[in-house]
Design an enzyme around this catalytic site. Sequence first.
Site, PDB file in Angstrom:
ATOM      1  CG  ASP A 253      -2.052   7.423  -5.178  1.00 21.08           C
ATOM      2  OD1 ASP A 253      -1.842   8.653  -5.068  1.00 21.08           O
ATOM      3  OD2 ASP A 253      -1.190   6.636  -5.592  1.00 21.08           O
TER       4      ASP A 253
ATOM      5  CG  ASN B 201      -1.608   1.874   6.523  1.00 19.98           C
ATOM      6  OD1 ASN B 201      -2.675   2.024   7.121  1.00 19.98           O
ATOM      7  ND2 ASN B 201      -1.554   1.515   5.251  1.00 19.98           N
TER       8      ASN B 201
ATOM      9  CG  HIS C 266      -2.194  -1.919   8.624  1.00 16.13           C
ATOM     10  ND1 HIS C 266      -1.936  -1.565   7.322  1.00 16.13           N
ATOM     11  CD2 HIS C 266      -1.012  -2.402   9.116  1.00 16.13           C
ATOM     12  CE1 HIS C 266      -0.694  -1.833   7.018  1.00 16.13           C
ATOM     13  NE2 HIS C 266      -0.091  -2.341   8.093  1.00 16.13           N
TER      14      HIS C 266
ATOM     15  CG  ASP D 102      -8.247  -0.940   7.082  1.00 16.72           C
ATOM     16  OD1 ASP D 102      -7.488  -0.736   6.111  1.00 16.72           O
ATOM     17  OD2 ASP D 102      -8.315  -2.022   7.695  1.00 16.72           O
TER      18      ASP D 102
ATOM     19  CD  GLU E 260      -1.816   3.807  -1.373  1.00 14.90           C
ATOM     20  OE1 GLU E 260      -0.659   4.156  -1.612  1.00 14.90           O
ATOM     21  OE2 GLU E 260      -2.108   2.632  -1.072  1.00 14.90           O
TER      22      GLU E 260
END
Length: 616
Positions: A480, A488, A493, A497, A523
Amino acid sequence: MTIILVATALYWLYATAKTQLYNDVLSAHYKTLDYDINRLVENRREASMAIALTLSENKQVRDFICEHCTPETQSRLNFDALLDELALHTHHSGIWIQILDHQGISRYRSWTDKVGDSLVNARRDVQTMLQTPQITQSMSVGKFSLTFKAMVPLLDENQQLIGIVEVVSHIAPLTVRLKEAQGVDSVILVDKRYRKQLTKAYTGLFVNDYYVANANASKSEMSYLETVASQRFSKMEPVWVDDNKVITQHPIQDDSGLVLGYWFLFAPEKNLDLVEMQQLKSRYLYTALVIMLLSLMLMLLYIFKKRSDISSSYYRTILDSASEIIFVSNLERILEANQQFFEFYSKFNSIDEFLRYYDCVCDTFEKQEGYLQREMEGVFWLEYVLKHPDDLHKVVIKKDSQTYYFQVKVAQIQLYETPLYSVIMHDITSQELYKKQLEFLSQTDTLTGISNRLVFNQTLVQEVQRSHRYHSDLSLLIFDIDFFKNINDSYGHEVGDQVLITLSEEVGKLLRETDVFCRIGGEEFTIIMPETNLHDAEQTAERLRKAIEELPQSTLPTQLTVSFGVAAMTRWDNDKTLLKRADQALYRAKENGRNRVEIAIELDNQAHLNFNKPIN
């Protein structure tokens, strides 16, 4: 008159089949949710026991209840940091920890400062543990709520009981995981016979003396259950539909089978998979059309014997007006075909021209699994269709770089000494493409375009089974993004993304075709690597880590790093243990500074793993 009777019979059969199929869809929906609930409950029980076992070996816990220790040497316990870490990095929130001494007196509770009270008279399981110390786990209703309990005795070097570690897990967080996985809302009701026992009800919510165990329960759904609470839940159907919602009821039982409560799930009716019902409607419509067309064809053939010229005209008109491809064959060659046949096979103007190019219509069929070919199970395709009248038969034909799908119906015409066969090919291209699109969407992560959690779970089980069967190598990578929450929080966000999309594209370029790359949440990503040993998997993980670290700053808001956990299949592994070992390796990579690759510890050495980390 005959056609009306046939149509009436078909409509009745269709209505009956539709009702049965809808009930089957509801049953399948119920079984899927019931399986998910049981798996969540089992995982919760296993996690509670794992935490309890780990704490039972912790030196600070043992020092805390040591009879011979002085107050100066005894440890002070505070599991707040551990519980916060579990809630942040795992799905295991809503966990309480209690430590009892050898007399059954509570010495520590993580959820309150109240200690020093004896539980011997209040709880039978504590009495049993003091008399016969052994590891136990249970599901029960206490003063606070419906919980899972895992109890582990603490024994000294002489195998004498010095205390008890108890881990209490609440059931409510499971509703959040089920909402994330299936998109359904939950209301968990504890049976009303426990009403007086719940003196310190955690949520404070009740529905007609049924305690609501999850605080996130919707008010509208609680109100709905209040209207039906007058009925006995045990006598109700397990699944029903009301006001465009599919409601399922799942009894919650303890280890002895006693019903403790009921888990109600509310899903929009539109979420049901009704593709088969649409296909059923199409099949019956096509069947009705085929019967009517065949009836008309038989009538025309009969009239042809009496009135050759007139019947021939009617026959040709009806065939040519049909939107389906219709032709007649004697198994050796095509004898007659309608206008739609030549509109599709547009390069031919007559049957003779077609037969000079193809020996059989089946020569135009594409070879794909699940679709008709020239021979099926050693039988010519026309005969195969006739022998399996209840099956749905389809063919694939490519024309002008486009793919077409047809449903095929065959009927035998017995007006002559030599049997003839009428074939109707109905274009179902749009339905097949829509079905394939649905299958793709159900297996794809909508943000990154890579495989999703469903594909990961299914593929990992399959590859683990294959590895055991053929003794082949199998490795699993889990990774991750380090400090992704900061991205974020700092950039929003939408930027977060885009980071996930960019990372997925970069990693996808560096993998083999046989590797299965999945996003399993937030993630967090996994890579299933068949035929790959631990060394090669570690090399791949390191290569990916460097590639991500070296991504150009022009494509990212900040430098990106990732942490990897790598595990290779052993003969003791199953899909759960392999994933767990890889996840533990990832956790160590985080603990050891992030932006690194850690190798999982072999399963047979797991018993030697030291979980006794200092607790601040």
